[in-house]
Scaffold this active site. Structure first.
Site, PDB file in Angstrom:
ATOM      1  N   THR A  29       0.848  -1.219   0.000  1.00  0.00           N
ATOM      2  CA  THR A  29       0.000   0.000   0.000  1.00  0.00           C
ATOM      3  C   THR A  29       0.873   1.255   0.000  1.00  0.00           C
ATOM      4  OG1 THR A  29      -0.265  -0.156   2.405  1.00  0.00           O
ATOM      5  CG2 THR A  29      -2.052  -1.039   1.066  1.00  0.00           C
ATOM      6  N   ARG A  37      -8.947  -5.653   1.171  1.00  0.00           N
ATOM      7  CA  ARG A  37      -9.873  -5.698   2.307  1.00  0.00           C
ATOM      8  C   ARG A  37      -9.587  -4.685   3.398  1.00  0.00           C
ATOM      9  NH1 ARG A  37      -8.559 -10.762   0.856  1.00  0.00           N
ATOM     10  NH2 ARG A  37     -10.210 -12.181   0.239  1.00  0.00           N
ATOM     11  N   GLN A 104       1.549 -13.254  -1.181  1.00  0.00           N
ATOM     12  CA  GLN A 104       0.252 -13.314  -1.866  1.00  0.00           C
ATOM     13  C   GLN A 104       0.173 -12.213  -2.918  1.00  0.00           C
ATOM     14  OE1 GLN A 104      -3.115 -14.200   1.175  1.00  0.00           O
ATOM     15  NE2 GLN A 104      -1.460 -13.291   2.329  1.00  0.00           N
ATOM     16  N   ASP A 107       2.651  -8.343  -7.527  1.00  0.00           N
ATOM     17  CA  ASP A 107       3.234  -7.133  -8.101  1.00  0.00           C
ATOM     18  C   ASP A 107       4.735  -7.216  -8.379  1.00  0.00           C
ATOM     19  OD1 ASP A 107       4.375  -6.821  -5.506  1.00  0.00           O
ATOM     20  OD2 ASP A 107       2.688  -5.586  -4.849  1.00  0.00           O
ATOM     21  N   HIS A 124       0.143 -16.499  -5.448  1.00  0.00           N
ATOM     22  CA  HIS A 124      -1.038 -16.118  -6.246  1.00  0.00           C
ATOM     23  C   HIS A 124      -0.642 -15.617  -7.636  1.00  0.00           C
ATOM     24  CE1 HIS A 124      -3.618 -15.633  -2.352  1.00  0.00           C
ATOM     25  NE2 HIS A 124      -3.517 -16.881  -2.747  1.00  0.00           N
ATOM     26  N   CYS A 132      -2.611 -18.354 -20.929  1.00  0.00           N
ATOM     27  CA  CYS A 132      -3.859 -18.767 -21.581  1.00  0.00           C
ATOM     28  C   CYS A 132      -4.593 -19.750 -20.667  1.00  0.00           C
ATOM     29  CB  CYS A 132      -3.558 -19.429 -22.922  1.00  0.00           C
ATOM     30  SG  CYS A 132      -5.043 -20.035 -23.760  1.00  0.00           S
ATOM     31  N   CYS A 157      -5.716 -15.516 -26.870  1.00  0.00           N
ATOM     32  CA  CYS A 157      -4.427 -16.206 -26.931  1.00  0.00           C
ATOM     33  C   CYS A 157      -3.945 -16.274 -28.388  1.00  0.00           C
ATOM     34  CB  CYS A 157      -4.586 -17.620 -26.360  1.00  0.00           C
ATOM     35  SG  CYS A 157      -3.114 -18.619 -26.590  1.00  0.00           S
TER      36      CYS A 157
HETATM   37  P1  NAD Z   1      -5.901  -7.985   2.245  1.00  0.00           P
HETATM   38  O1  NAD Z   1      -6.262  -6.950   1.221  1.00  0.00           O
HETATM   39  O2  NAD Z   1      -6.880  -9.022   2.629  1.00  0.00           O
HETATM   40  O3  NAD Z   1      -5.399  -7.298   3.569  1.00  0.00           O
HETATM   41  C1  NAD Z   1      -4.310  -6.440   3.627  1.00  0.00           C
HETATM   42  C2  NAD Z   1      -4.096  -6.081   5.088  1.00  0.00           C
HETATM   43  O4  NAD Z   1      -2.987  -5.206   5.173  1.00  0.00           O
HETATM   44  C3  NAD Z   1      -5.291  -5.374   5.722  1.00  0.00           C
HETATM   45  O5  NAD Z   1      -5.599  -5.960   6.968  1.00  0.00           O
HETATM   46  C4  NAD Z   1      -4.790  -3.932   5.903  1.00  0.00           C
HETATM   47  O6  NAD Z   1      -5.351  -3.277   7.016  1.00  0.00           O
HETATM   48  C5  NAD Z   1      -3.306  -4.167   6.074  1.00  0.00           C
HETATM   49  N1  NAD Z   1      -2.466  -3.007   5.733  1.00  0.00           N
HETATM   50  C6  NAD Z   1      -2.579  -2.177   4.673  1.00  0.00           C
HETATM   51  N2  NAD Z   1      -1.597  -1.230   4.693  1.00  0.00           N
HETATM   52  C7  NAD Z   1      -0.858  -1.487   5.822  1.00  0.00           C
HETATM   53  C8  NAD Z   1       0.270  -0.868   6.415  1.00  0.00           C
HETATM   54  N3  NAD Z   1       0.874   0.196   5.865  1.00  0.00           N
HETATM   55  N4  NAD Z   1       0.758  -1.383   7.580  1.00  0.00           N
HETATM   56  C9  NAD Z   1       0.171  -2.474   8.150  1.00  0.00           C
HETATM   57  N5  NAD Z   1      -0.899  -3.090   7.631  1.00  0.00           N
HETATM   58  C10 NAD Z   1      -1.411  -2.615   6.482  1.00  0.00           C
HETATM   59  O7  NAD Z   1      -4.567  -8.619   1.766  1.00  0.00           O
HETATM   60  P2  NAD Z   1      -4.227 -10.073   1.624  1.00  0.00           P
HETATM   61  O8  NAD Z   1      -4.664 -10.902   2.793  1.00  0.00           O
HETATM   62  O9  NAD Z   1      -2.822 -10.097   1.230  1.00  0.00           O
HETATM   63  O10 NAD Z   1      -5.225 -10.409   0.401  1.00  0.00           O
HETATM   64  C11 NAD Z   1      -4.988 -11.398  -0.345  1.00  0.00           C
HETATM   65  C12 NAD Z   1      -5.318 -11.183  -1.808  1.00  0.00           C
HETATM   66  O11 NAD Z   1      -5.247  -9.873  -2.335  1.00  0.00           O
HETATM   67  C13 NAD Z   1      -4.264 -11.938  -2.494  1.00  0.00           C
HETATM   68  O12 NAD Z   1      -4.900 -12.887  -3.263  1.00  0.00           O
HETATM   69  C14 NAD Z   1      -3.479 -10.979  -3.345  1.00  0.00           C
HETATM   70  O13 NAD Z   1      -3.152 -11.607  -4.543  1.00  0.00           O
HETATM   71  C15 NAD Z   1      -4.445  -9.858  -3.556  1.00  0.00           C
HETATM   72  N6  NAD Z   1      -3.874  -8.498  -3.706  1.00  0.00           N
HETATM   73  C16 NAD Z   1      -2.567  -8.275  -4.085  1.00  0.00           C
HETATM   74  C17 NAD Z   1      -2.085  -6.969  -4.213  1.00  0.00           C
HETATM   75  C18 NAD Z   1      -0.650  -6.730  -4.626  1.00  0.00           C
HETATM   76  O14 NAD Z   1      -0.074  -7.537  -5.350  1.00  0.00           O
HETATM   77  N7  NAD Z   1      -0.019  -5.635  -4.182  1.00  0.00           N
HETATM   78  C19 NAD Z   1      -2.938  -5.893  -3.973  1.00  0.00           C
HETATM   79  C20 NAD Z   1      -4.271  -6.159  -3.611  1.00  0.00           C
HETATM   80  C21 NAD Z   1      -4.718  -7.479  -3.472  1.00  0.00           C
END
Ligand code: NAD
Length: 259
Positions: A29, A37, A104, A107, A124, A132, A157
């Site tokens: 983030t 979420r 997970q 990126d 993931h 494909c 594809c």
């Molecule tokens: P999630 O979205 O379920 O939860 C992320 C958690 O990180 C949340 O509880 C949030 O409060 C916390 N968070 C956010 N910023 C934070 C910070 N600066 N410090 C501390 N905590 C922080 O994430 P997840 O459980 O990894 O979700 C899984 C799915 O989302 C995966 O399948 C993944 O592929 C996908 N996903 C990936 C990306 C990416 O590649 N960057 C982005 C979004 C979703």
């Protein structure tokens, strides 16, 4: 921050030699890539966005596929650079304590920060490639996005005309069995599992936490909010991981990554 838990966590990390690091969307983030979420998450703000990550909608609805391609084209991933969390983990890897890094995230920012590709399991998948759904064709995402640029809305594809998708694991798709098996072996063998920036609610990945715990590993969780696995944690540190991780891993973000 709970100082006592932080200090205990540091001690356990110091004593450990086979650490499994498990990361989630919260790690990225700070790099401008929203999580799903969290309070500012993509799904929290727009529950309909969940359909873009669900294989059932993707294969059955061309409208969803076109939206997914636009979302890939406009993704903040292409401009993103590693944040403090990625850099802290990459720097910590030099202690040789990290056995495996299961992310997970799709990126690629761990590798960009310098984490060894041999240790990273992108459980993931990756948005940086396409695959494909009907044959074995796989290619860099760049090629598909160039086709989008030239007017295609749902590029098929080039090998078999099947449905093309980012090489990510959507909801409803199975994980790559070899990747999951490797992650499970690491969970069974680790002496400490450090979970960072994840709600720990997506299975089967979340299941790595109880698996490690049952075999005697210490569990440390770092996240902004409570997770589904806090009951299993020996230390649960709540707050901004960009402050907590450097403190936990004894790493100073001001010092150059190459020093
Ligand atoms: P999630 O979205 O379920 O939860 C992320 C958690 O990180 C949340 O509880 C949030 O409060 C916390 N968070 C956010 N910023 C934070 C910070 N600066 N410090 C501390 N905590 C922080 O994430 P997840 O459980 O990894 O979700 C899984 C799915 O989302 C995966 O399948 C993944 O592929 C996908 N996903 C990936 C990306 C990416 O590649 N960057 C982005 C979004 C979703």
């Amino acid at each position: 921050m709970d100082k006592e838990q932080l200090l205990s966590g540091r001690d356990w990390i110091f004593e450990s030699n086979e650490i499994l690091v498990l990361t989630g969307a919260g790690l990225s983030t700070a790099s401008g890539i929203p999580d799903f979420r969290g309070p500012q998450g993509v799904w929290t703000k727009d529950p309909d966005a969940e359909k873009l990550s669900d294989i059932r909608y993707y294969v059955s609805d061309a409208r969803i596929r076109k939206k997914a391609w636009r979302s890939r084209r406009d993704s903040p991933v292409w401009e993103a650079t590693p944040g403090i969390g990625h850099r802290a983990i990459a720097a910590f890897e030099r202690t040789e304590k990290i056995h495996t890094l299961v992310t997970q995230n799709i990126d690629g920012l761990h590798q960009m920060a310098g984490s060894s590709p041999d240790r990273v399991i992108e459980i993931h998948g990756t948005i940086r490639e396409v695959a494909c759904l009907e044959c074995t064709y796989r290619a860099p995402m760049k090629e598909a996005l160039e086709r989008l640029e030239s007017g295609e809305e749902d590029p098929a594809c080039p090998a078999c005309n099947g449905i093309l998708k980012s090489a990510t694991v959507s909801f409803g798709q199975s994980l790559i069995p070899e990747d999951l098996a490797r992650a499970e072996r690491a969970a069974c063998a680790c002496d400490l599992l450090l979970a960072v920036g994840s709600t720990l609610s997506v299975y089967p990945v979340a299941g790595l936490v109880p698996m490690a715990k049952e075999r005697g590993a210490k569990i440390i969780i770092v996240n902004a909010e409570p997770t589904a696995m806090d009951d299993l944690a020996d230390a649960a540190l709540f707050g901004d991981l960009n402050e907590l991780l450097p403190a936990l891993l004894n790493w100073n973000p001001e010092v150059s990554d190459t020093e």
